[in-house]
Motif scaffolding. Structure first.
Motif, PDB file in Angstrom:
ATOM      1  N   TYR A   1       0.839  -1.198   0.000  1.00  0.00           N
ATOM      2  CA  TYR A   1       0.000   0.000   0.000  1.00  0.00           C
ATOM      3  C   TYR A   1       0.878   1.254   0.000  1.00  0.00           C
ATOM      4  N   VAL A   2       0.240   2.379  -0.348  1.00  0.00           N
ATOM      5  CA  VAL A   2       0.868   3.694  -0.226  1.00  0.00           C
ATOM      6  C   VAL A   2      -0.199   4.665   0.254  1.00  0.00           C
ATOM      7  N   PRO A   3       0.039   5.414   1.351  1.00  0.00           N
ATOM      8  CA  PRO A   3      -0.929   6.419   1.793  1.00  0.00           C
ATOM      9  C   PRO A   3      -1.059   7.550   0.765  1.00  0.00           C
ATOM     10  N   ILE A   4      -2.247   8.103   0.651  1.00  0.00           N
ATOM     11  CA  ILE A   4      -2.491   9.208  -0.271  1.00  0.00           C
ATOM     12  C   ILE A   4      -2.082  10.509   0.399  1.00  0.00           C
ATOM     13  N   VAL A   5      -1.106  11.227  -0.190  1.00  0.00           N
ATOM     14  CA  VAL A   5      -0.639  12.500   0.357  1.00  0.00           C
ATOM     15  C   VAL A   5      -0.555  13.516  -0.770  1.00  0.00           C
ATOM     16  N   ASP A   6      -0.311  14.775  -0.400  1.00  0.00           N
ATOM     17  CA  ASP A   6      -0.119  15.816  -1.412  1.00  0.00           C
ATOM     18  C   ASP A   6       1.107  15.507  -2.260  1.00  0.00           C
ATOM     19  N   ASP A   7       1.097  15.985  -3.495  1.00  0.00           N
ATOM     20  CA  ASP A   7       2.192  15.705  -4.416  1.00  0.00           C
ATOM     21  C   ASP A   7       3.537  16.178  -3.880  1.00  0.00           C
ATOM     22  N   ASP A   8       3.539  17.250  -3.104  1.00  0.00           N
ATOM     23  CA  ASP A   8       4.798  17.816  -2.615  1.00  0.00           C
ATOM     24  C   ASP A   8       5.248  17.208  -1.292  1.00  0.00           C
ATOM     25  N   SER A   9       4.453  16.308  -0.721  1.00  0.00           N
ATOM     26  CA  SER A   9       4.780  15.744   0.590  1.00  0.00           C
ATOM     27  C   SER A   9       5.196  14.289   0.430  1.00  0.00           C
ATOM     28  N   PRO A  10       6.233  13.868   1.151  1.00  0.00           N
ATOM     29  CA  PRO A  10       6.607  12.445   1.106  1.00  0.00           C
ATOM     30  C   PRO A  10       5.565  11.593   1.830  1.00  0.00           C
ATOM     31  N   ALA A  11       5.343  10.393   1.335  1.00  0.00           N
ATOM     32  CA  ALA A  11       4.433   9.460   2.009  1.00  0.00           C
ATOM     33  C   ALA A  11       5.102   8.918   3.255  1.00  0.00           C
ATOM     34  N   ARG A  12       4.347   8.826   4.338  1.00  0.00           N
ATOM     35  CA  ARG A  12       4.899   8.308   5.590  1.00  0.00           C
ATOM     36  C   ARG A  12       4.013   7.200   6.116  1.00  0.00           C
ATOM     37  N   ASN A  13       4.632   6.312   6.876  1.00  0.00           N
ATOM     38  CA  ASN A  13       3.862   5.225   7.479  1.00  0.00           C
ATOM     39  C   ASN A  13       2.946   5.743   8.570  1.00  0.00           C
ATOM     40  N   PHE A  14       1.955   4.938   8.877  1.00  0.00           N
ATOM     41  CA  PHE A  14       0.997   5.314   9.907  1.00  0.00           C
ATOM     42  C   PHE A  14       1.636   5.177  11.282  1.00  0.00           C
ATOM     43  N   THR A  15       1.429   6.176  12.095  1.00  0.00           N
ATOM     44  CA  THR A  15       1.993   6.143  13.448  1.00  0.00           C
ATOM     45  C   THR A  15       1.074   5.434  14.427  1.00  0.00           C
ATOM     46  N   GLU A  16      -0.107   5.048  13.977  1.00  0.00           N
ATOM     47  CA  GLU A  16      -1.023   4.300  14.827  1.00  0.00           C
ATOM     48  C   GLU A  16      -1.737   3.240  13.990  1.00  0.00           C
ATOM     49  N   LEU A  17      -2.297   2.261  14.659  1.00  0.00           N
ATOM     50  CA  LEU A  17      -3.058   1.201  14.010  1.00  0.00           C
ATOM     51  C   LEU A  17      -4.178   1.813  13.172  1.00  0.00           C
TER      52      LEU A  17
END
Length: 961
Positions: A821-837
């Motif tokens: 999977y990949v989280p949906i973020v703004d084009d200018d922001s790096p995707a980050r993992n979820f910090t919570e369940l």
């Protein structure tokens, strides 16, 4: 707070686009199969059925013909077939006339290498070999239309699961993509996944990564280098309820990216009892009549267990020599000089062959770990997958993004049952220091550890035996146990807890087993080590008896072990199995800890401190099945009505299978673990399907059973004493699920190990209803009509009064059955993992809900989510605000995997969107354990307990991790 939506790396294949590709199969000739069946019957004994060594044939076949997708693999009844795919109208494959000599040599070699005790009369062998020498009169390669496999995944016995990944890999072969700032990746086919079943995937060319390793403790800077490749696997999966108009399942294709590392320095130590993989590229034909191309072939190397000698697995050199094939380079040469054979991109042997030694976790080079850390950031994963989809030019259509469910409760709003022990202890310390009344976490008050332990250990005193040889180990365990109980170091233990120090004065208790290869008994290594295990166990039992309380206490034990498993030591020499066996015999739950180093300045080293804490958490919390709050609070937060939440029983069915080895039996075990709304945990075993025993007693009970069964295995004619059949497993599942539950109950079960059969009983499926093709149509029934026990056999409906309290069953899938999977973020922001369940909803079809559970970023991986490291590519280096270099190659990157939850047989009054979600969330929120603070467990708590329970005791069988 709601988490961002996600996209899953799953795609739909267009039948119209794929119809121009080519797929052909070759059946293993019926005359060959008849000859093999007759010979097997002739040489089989009452003790063992002799299976044909087809992997030996396939290894040789693939080593000579890398253009094949796979060799002659089993697909239906006793049938085997080979597979080849093509993308340009030309199929490079050997004809039957070319294969015939290799099959003859393989048959002769099988006869020559049979154990002496099973060899029969010479005429049996001669008849078999004469049959193989006759060239079969059959059609050769048969064309399969690829679009038909997409429209019906069951077509040609599920050929789609091998053919479509092979086609996609072939389409990428020798193609180039670009990512980042012009980084070029050129793909190459690889033949041979891990395990017996082979297939195609692609890897990039090897990349060299260099960086400077800065040790913060010593202040030293060390240059590092290593080689890695991007590996991309295509995996075909189906989804329950996702169908075409005609009812056939509509498949997905998952793209899975991983980091494949190569050795470029001499390999000193591999992993015990495991093969090493070498990817071999052919520069010139190994057999002149066989086609070859630039495909790499995975060939395994085995280690002789006594001499340490390296050899190609499955007698490969002998088969090549017999058929006149060109030789392979010696494995020792590749081990000692991996940089000479292609990892640097411009080095091969004198025939132009490449040999890429694949790194696996645990390998050592000059006593060093591999220089490159594993994994890729989400942005790099996303960039590569998007570039591949573009390269495939419309062949794969992306999925819609999935909406996020509400976030799991965190911090002070979370139920105490969701807290790891460290957070729980911190809250209790705040309460104690402020002398304030009980504060609430979630819906329930924080209770003391004694109150929580009493849920699973009612009316019993607790004894902890601290069994040590070194004073430093004993001191640290006492120190951390008191800290765990919020007791000052100089104070005594509370009255409800009896802590007994036991000093190990007999060095033989912890001594390694002997290993004398000249001993006549060593010919049967299993018996050789089992004899010593029995002797060591008896020594431990005699030693412990005077110390074991006889007042009905629950006995727990921490045992110091001081042996080291290093170079020259066979891991089977460690006496851990005997130690577990002895404590199980005395009904003591046990946990081992390696000896602690002497304190410096009255302080233990950080590593020793963490190990002591984790050992105590495991023994006191996990081995008693203790949660730090009532699960009913979790269920209420998930949205279940109070009436159900306050009484809910959550039952997990768990199955564990281990493969047979020369000196260890095949095991096939199953248990059920029940978590009650109060936090009480019980276990049910197949031998007593209607009885539940406390979790703390189940470990020693299983340990005694395994010790007894291992002894039986050496004397049993079929050596099958630990191997439950599929019919027995099916009956156990039916008994647990269809029991007349006394409280509201939800059953959870993993799909991949419970739906199908395997081994000699493979035609008998365990619970076929769990298959995707059956689950939708049977979502409101329990179908156990296939089992033989007439007392429970049948198809149960939702109107069955016996099952009124069964709220539903939840099927779980994970691993290769769920996508990245990949989280949906703004084009200018790096995707980050979820910090919570985090949870996500999939309403692809309205008949069956799918809920995807994603764990939070584990604590050891927090560095990958910082401002400077987020989105960092593998070959990139950045500098933080203090000017320190942060290299992608120096960062181990891991991402939580997706777990799929599908509820079925849901009671009618729970078949609303809100209550479907509540059932899923109740399981989703339980991906936590009080003794595990680094992230989320992959399995929900009851399944996690079941897995650990069996893992604890498997060493009694001689199974070494």
């Amino acid at each position: 707070m709601i988490n961002p939506d996600i996209t899953l790396a799953r795609y739909t294949v267009s039948p119209e686009v794929i119809r121009d590709l080519h797929v052909e199969t070759l059946l293993f000739a019926p005359s060959y199969q008849l000859a093999i069946a007759a010979f097997r019957k002739a040489i089989s004994t009452s003790q063992r059925k002799q299976a044909p060594p087809l992997r030996r044939l396939n290894n040789a076949l693939l080593a000579c013909a890398p253009t094949l997708t796979h060799g002659f693999e089993w697909f239906n009844a006793d049938n085997h077939r080979a597979l080849v795919v093509g993308t340009n109208g030309v199929l490079h494959r050997p004809e039957l006339d070319d294969l015939h000599p290799l099959i003859n040599i393989w048959g002769q070699h099988w006869v020559d290498t049979l154990p002496q005790r099973v060899k029969k009369k010479a005429d049996d062998s001669k008849r078999f070999l004469d049959s193989l020498r006759e060239l079969p009169n059959q059609d050769t390669w048969r064309t399969i239309k690829p679009e038909l496999m997409i429209l019906n995944p069951g077509h040609e016995n599920g050929l789609v699961y091998q053919a479509v990944p092979a086609l996609l890999a072939s389409l990428l072969h020798e193609k180039t993509i670009n990512i980042g700032d012009g980084q070029e990746i050129k793909w190459r086919r690889v033949q041979g996944n891990s395990g017996d079943r082979t297939g195609l995937f692609v890897v990039s060319q090897p990349f060299q990564a260099t960086y400077v390793d800065e040790n913060k403790k010593t202040g030293k800077s060390t240059p590092r280098e290593g080689y890695f490749a991007y590996r991309l696997d295509f995996i075909v999966q189906t989804q329950a309820g996702r169908t075409y108009a005609d009812g056939n399942l509509k498949p997905w294709v998952f793209l899975k990216l991983s980091c494949q590392r190569y050795a470029h320095e001499r390999l000193d130590n591999g992993n015990f009892n495991r093969n090493t993989s070498i990817l071999v590229g052919i520069g010139t034909g190994r057999i002149t009549t066989y086609p070859f191309d630039g495909t790499l072939v995975r060939l395994p190397v085995t280690h002789h267990r006594d001499t340490g000698h390296l050899c190609w697995d499955e007698y490969l050199p002998e088969l090549l020599e017999g058929v006149g094939g060109r030789k392979l380079a010696g494995p020792e040469l590749v081990y000692n000089n991996p940089d000479r054979f292609g990892v640097k991109g411009n080095t091969t042997d004198r025939f132009g062959d490449e040999y890429l030694l694949v790194h696996a976790e645990g390998y050592k080079y000059h006593n060093r770990q591999h220089g490159i850390k594993t994994g890729f950031h989400l942005d790099e994963r996303h960039a590569i997958i998007q570039a591949v989809i573009k390269q495939l030019d419309g062949l794969l259509q992306p999925d819609d993004q999935l909406p996020a469910d509400m976030s799991a409760p965190i911090g002070f709003s979370a139920s105490a049952a969701m807290l790891p022990f460290k957070k729980y202890r911190k809250e209790l310390e705040i309460r104690r220091d402020r002398k304030s009344p009980a504060r609430k976490a979630g819906d329930g008050p924080l209770q003391t550890l004694q109150e929580r332990l009493s849920v699973n250990l009612p009316h019993s005193p607790i004894s902890i035996l601290v069994v040590c040889q070194e004073n430093s180990t004993r001191s640290l365990l006492h120190q951390q146990l008191k800290r765990m109980l919020l007791i000052d170091e100089g104070d005594t233990y509370p009255a409800w807890l009896n802590v007994v120090d036991i000093y190990i004065t007999n060095s033989q208790l912890l001594a390694l087993y002997n290993k004398d290869t000249t001993d006549p008994l060593y010919k049967d290594t299993a018996l050789y080590f089992l004899k010593q295990q029995h002797e060591k166990k008896a020594l431990w039992v005699e030693f412990l008896k005077p110390y074991v309380p006889t007042n009905g206490a629950i006995n727990l034990a921490l045992i110091e072990i001081n042996y080291q498993i290093g170079k020259g030591i066979d891991p089977r020499q460690q006496p851990k199995g005997a130690i577990r066996d002895a404590y199980a015999q005395l009904n003591i739950a046990s946990q081992c800890i390696k000896k602690v180093k002497e304190f410096k300045n009255n302080k233990a080293e950080t590593g020793d401190l963490v190990r002591a804490q984790l050992s105590l958490f495991d023994l006191v919390l996990r081995q008693t099945g203790t949660l730090l709050g009532a699960p009913s609070d979790i269920y209420k937060q998930a949205g279940l009505p109070d009436e159900a939440a306050n009484k809910l029983d959550l039952i997990a069915l768990y199955r564990r299978q281990t493969n047979a080895k020369s000196d260890i039996p095949k095991t096939h075990l199953a248990i059920a673990v029940r978590l009650r709304a109060t936090g009480e945990v019980d276990v049910c075993l197949p031998s007593q399907p209607n009885q539940w025993i406390p979790y703390v007693e189940a470990g020693p009970t299983i340990g005694r059973m395994l010790a007894e069964k291992r002894a039986e295995w050496h004397n049993a004619p079929d050596k099958n004493a630990l191997n439950l059949t599929n019919s027995q497993l099916a009956e156990f599942a039916a008994q647990v699920v269809t029991a007349q539950h006394e409280r509201p109950t939800v059953v959870m079960i993993e799909a991949d190990v419970w739906r199908n059969g395997s081994g000699s009983d493979s035609r008998y499926h365990i619970w076929p209803q769990l298959k995707n093709e059956e689950l939708t149509s049977k979502r409101d029934v329990l179908d156990f009509s296939h089992i033989s026990n007439t007392s429970i056999k049948g198809k149960y409906s939702r109107h069955d009064s016996k099952l009124t309290n069964l709220l539903g069953v939840i099927r779980l899938r994970m691993g290769n059955e769920t996508p990245q999977y990949v989280p949906i973020v703004d084009d200018d922001s790096p995707a980050r993992n979820f910090t919570e369940l985090s949870g996500f909803l999939d309403q692809t079809n309205s008949d069956l809900w799918h809920y995807f559970s994603v764990g939070k970023l584990p604590t050891p991986q927090k560095a990958q989510n910082t401002e400077v490291s987020a989105g960092l590519y593998k070959l990139e280096t950045r500098h933080d605000d203090k000017g320190r270099a942060v290299a992608g190659a120096d960062m181990a990157i891991k991402h939580p995997q997706v777990v799929e939850l599908v509820p079925f047989f849901v009671r009618h009054d729970f078949q609303t969107n809100e209550l479907f979600l509540a059932l899923c969330r109740s399981v989703h929120y339980l991906r936590s354990s009080p003794n595990w603070a680094m992230g989320n467990t992959v399995l929900p708590f009851p399944l996690h307990l079941a897995q650990c329970l069996l893992d604890d005791q498997l060493c009694i069988l001689g199974i070494i991790d």
